[in-house]
Design a protein around this motif. Structure first.
Motif, mmCIF file in Angstrom:
data_model
loop_
_atom_site.group_PDB
_atom_site.id
_atom_site.type_symbol
_atom_site.label_atom_id
_atom_site.label_comp_id
_atom_site.label_asym_id
_atom_site.label_seq_id
_atom_site.Cartn_x
_atom_site.Cartn_y
_atom_site.Cartn_z
ATOM 1 N N PRO A 1 11.312 -45.485 58.237
ATOM 2 C CA PRO A 1 10.281 -44.457 58.007
ATOM 3 C C PRO A 1 8.880 -44.876 58.442
ATOM 4 O O PRO A 1 7.969 -44.041 58.440
ATOM 5 N N PRO B 1 12.782 -36.473 63.315
ATOM 6 C CA PRO B 1 14.219 -36.776 63.378
ATOM 7 C C PRO B 1 14.930 -35.795 64.309
ATOM 8 O O PRO B 1 14.472 -34.670 64.535
ATOM 9 N N SER C 1 18.797 -35.895 61.343
ATOM 10 C CA SER C 1 18.756 -34.945 60.237
ATOM 11 C C SER C 1 19.954 -34.010 60.313
ATOM 12 O O SER C 1 20.579 -33.851 61.366
ATOM 13 N N THR D 1 21.774 -29.737 55.692
ATOM 14 C CA THR D 1 22.197 -29.645 54.281
ATOM 15 C C THR D 1 21.078 -29.396 53.274
ATOM 16 O O THR D 1 21.327 -28.654 52.335
ATOM 17 N N PRO D 2 19.859 -29.974 53.263
ATOM 18 C CA PRO D 2 19.323 -30.896 54.261
ATOM 19 C C PRO D 2 19.731 -32.336 53.978
ATOM 20 O O PRO D 2 20.040 -32.689 52.849
ATOM 21 N N ALA D 3 19.721 -33.144 55.033
ATOM 22 C CA ALA D 3 19.966 -34.575 54.917
ATOM 23 C C ALA D 3 19.120 -35.280 55.970
ATOM 24 O O ALA D 3 18.780 -34.681 56.999
ATOM 25 N N LEU D 4 18.752 -36.523 55.690
ATOM 26 C CA LEU D 4 17.864 -37.259 56.590
ATOM 27 C C LEU D 4 18.205 -38.732 56.500
ATOM 28 O O LEU D 4 18.358 -39.276 55.403
ATOM 29 N N THR E 1 16.686 -42.422 58.192
ATOM 30 C CA THR E 1 15.667 -43.064 59.036
ATOM 31 C C THR E 1 15.940 -44.555 58.963
ATOM 32 O O THR E 1 15.562 -45.227 58.016
ATOM 33 N N GLU F 1 20.014 -45.503 50.691
ATOM 34 C CA GLU F 1 20.880 -44.363 50.432
ATOM 35 C C GLU F 1 22.247 -44.710 51.007
ATOM 36 O O GLU F 1 22.365 -45.615 51.819
ATOM 37 N N GLN G 1 26.615 -36.856 55.384
ATOM 38 C CA GLN G 1 26.275 -36.505 54.007
ATOM 39 C C GLN G 1 25.699 -37.760 53.361
ATOM 40 O O GLN G 1 26.152 -38.868 53.637
ATOM 41 N N SER G 2 24.704 -37.592 52.502
ATOM 42 C CA SER G 2 24.039 -38.749 51.899
ATOM 43 C C SER G 2 24.180 -38.712 50.389
ATOM 44 O O SER G 2 24.429 -37.668 49.793
ATOM 45 N N SER G 3 24.025 -39.860 49.770
ATOM 46 C CA SER G 3 23.890 -39.902 48.322
ATOM 47 C C SER G 3 22.896 -41.000 47.966
ATOM 48 O O SER G 3 22.605 -41.869 48.779
ATOM 49 N N LEU G 4 22.357 -40.921 46.765
ATOM 50 C CA LEU G 4 21.186 -41.713 46.429
ATOM 51 C C LEU G 4 21.490 -42.573 45.220
ATOM 52 O O LEU G 4 21.289 -42.155 44.095
#
Lengths: 270, 270
Positions: free
Chosen positions: A53, A63, A92, A95-98, A100, A126, A141-144
């Motif tokens: 970032p 992105p 990106s 979904t949104p998803a990002l 970096t 992530e 797909q992301s998860s935190l």
């Protein structure tokens, strides 16, 4: 190459890290980003190739939406503090998803495994689950989990890794993901009641978090080749997690893939 | 009463708070615990009735296992910094689970609703779901959402509460609890991509967290009377959450129940 000596910079982590590079090889271990920023990192007129970032350095490039190759065809150069900077843009999704930084680790992995078709799990700040086909990130797909892990890890007593407790906790949230937050409360209660062996809480914490991650991303890892890219110390946990699902997963170290990805970006400067 | 003027102290929160009491009535709003500790809070020889983990003050008394009334029959007195201290012990369960402070809020609620039979949801630093019958906490289950909420809330832009977004997010994790961590990543991505309206992220965050909590505790709130005890600003969210499930829930303010519970404890000093 115009820049045989250059700096590789990874800002996709709480503490950015840099490598001194000679062409495509890192010269020694990573170092922290000096307080003086880019100007203190590279010689005047030198080159920095960066991913992440870029917080506090420059605005990150926009992105690129998936489907896309992890690296663009050409990387624009910018001047900053007397240094030439090439920044890898993130990816990106709607979904949104990002992501970096993870796109660069993915590029490093694909440089080493050019024919890869399957899922790549990039587990860092992530977790990004990426569907890869024909050299492109098709979707992700992301998860935190990192902020939660940090907040909880501070409450557990350090000690040896307990794979049995890890797998037991993992199985609980993978099969019953609604038990994640109550499982965290149990870990905390056991620590406060003095009932937890050193290391038990952290083993269970990682099990609950990775199990929840597997439950959320089942469609990404079931029935296809899987590669996991993560920090060296997290590789045993992720490998055990995939083995327990009967999924033979490749594992690659995050730092090595970051360097390989920044090398691939450096080669596109021409 | 030997101590008509006394101090009520709640240490079950990141910043402990105290009330100056005249018999069973608080004299004004709560104040922070002074840096000097108990000695700076009360007159020499004065009385402090406290609940919570007492971190940094004294070792907390041993918790009492459920089933149990929220308050013991008698409260032992201790001397500390020239002050007389009566500390309410917490409640524990074998799961393991532990509450230190919530038992006092429950005692306050039961002092006001002596015939209550049903579930009480105490939503603070942890969420405790307590089954109450015949004046006793029969059993309870906890979940840990506050550390995650704090870590995530710092990444969202403040703004007005959006009940539609809250309920949409709540419905997602209540029906599919495995989507919690990916939902958090979506909120973060929307903020970083500049796609989130001010307040949207926080409304969605609360929805995801409370939805996950409802999914984990379904057996506790389905088909019986429910009361929720939480901070004043969190009452609208919890009320909306229970209404959306078709559950008519009583709501009571955490601070008022804490004072009422400490008054009930004070009355047991004889």
């Amino acid at each position: 190459m115009k820049y045989p000596d250059w700096i590789a910079l990874d800002t996709d982590r709480p503490e950015p890290r840099a490598w001194q590079m000679a062409e495509d090889r890192a010269q020694g271990a990573a170092t922290a980003l000096p307080a003086g920023g880019l100007g203190a990192l590279a010689e005047p007129g030198g080159l920095v190739v960066a991913c992440g970032p870029l917080a506090g350095i420059l605005p990150a490039p926009l992105p690129r939406p998936v489907p896309a190759a992890p690296l663009p065809e050409a990387l624009p150069l910018a001047e900053h503090q007397g240094v030439t900077l090439a920044a890898v843009p993130g990816l990106s999704a709607g979904t949104p998803a990002l992501m970096t930084g993870a796109e660069t680790r993915l590029a490093g992995f694909l440089a080493l495994n050019p024919g890869w078709d399957g899922a790549v799990c990039l587990a860092g700040e992530e977790t990004h689950w990426v569907q890869v086909s024909a050299g492109e990130a098709v979707s992700f797909q992301s998860s935190l989990i990192a902020p939660l892990r940090r907040a909880m890890a501070a409450e557990t007593a350090p000690g040896p890794w307990d794979e049995g407790l890890f797998l037991e906790a993992l199985d609980r949230t993978r099969s019953r993901p609604e038990t994640l937050m109550s499982g965290l409360a149990r870990i905390r209660a056991a620590e406060r009641l003095g009932e937890a062996a050193p290391g038990a809480g952290l083993s269970q914490l990682d099990g609950l978090l990775i199990g929840a991650d597997l439950a959320a991303a089942k469609a990404w890892w079931l029935g296809q080749p899987v590669a996991v890219i993560t920090a060296r110390e997290a590789i045993p946990a992720w490998s055990a997690a995939f083995s327990a699902q009967g999924v033979p997963a490749l594992a690659a170290e995050e730092a090595a893939m970051t360097v390989a990805g920044l090398v691939a970006a450096w080669k596109r400067l021409g």
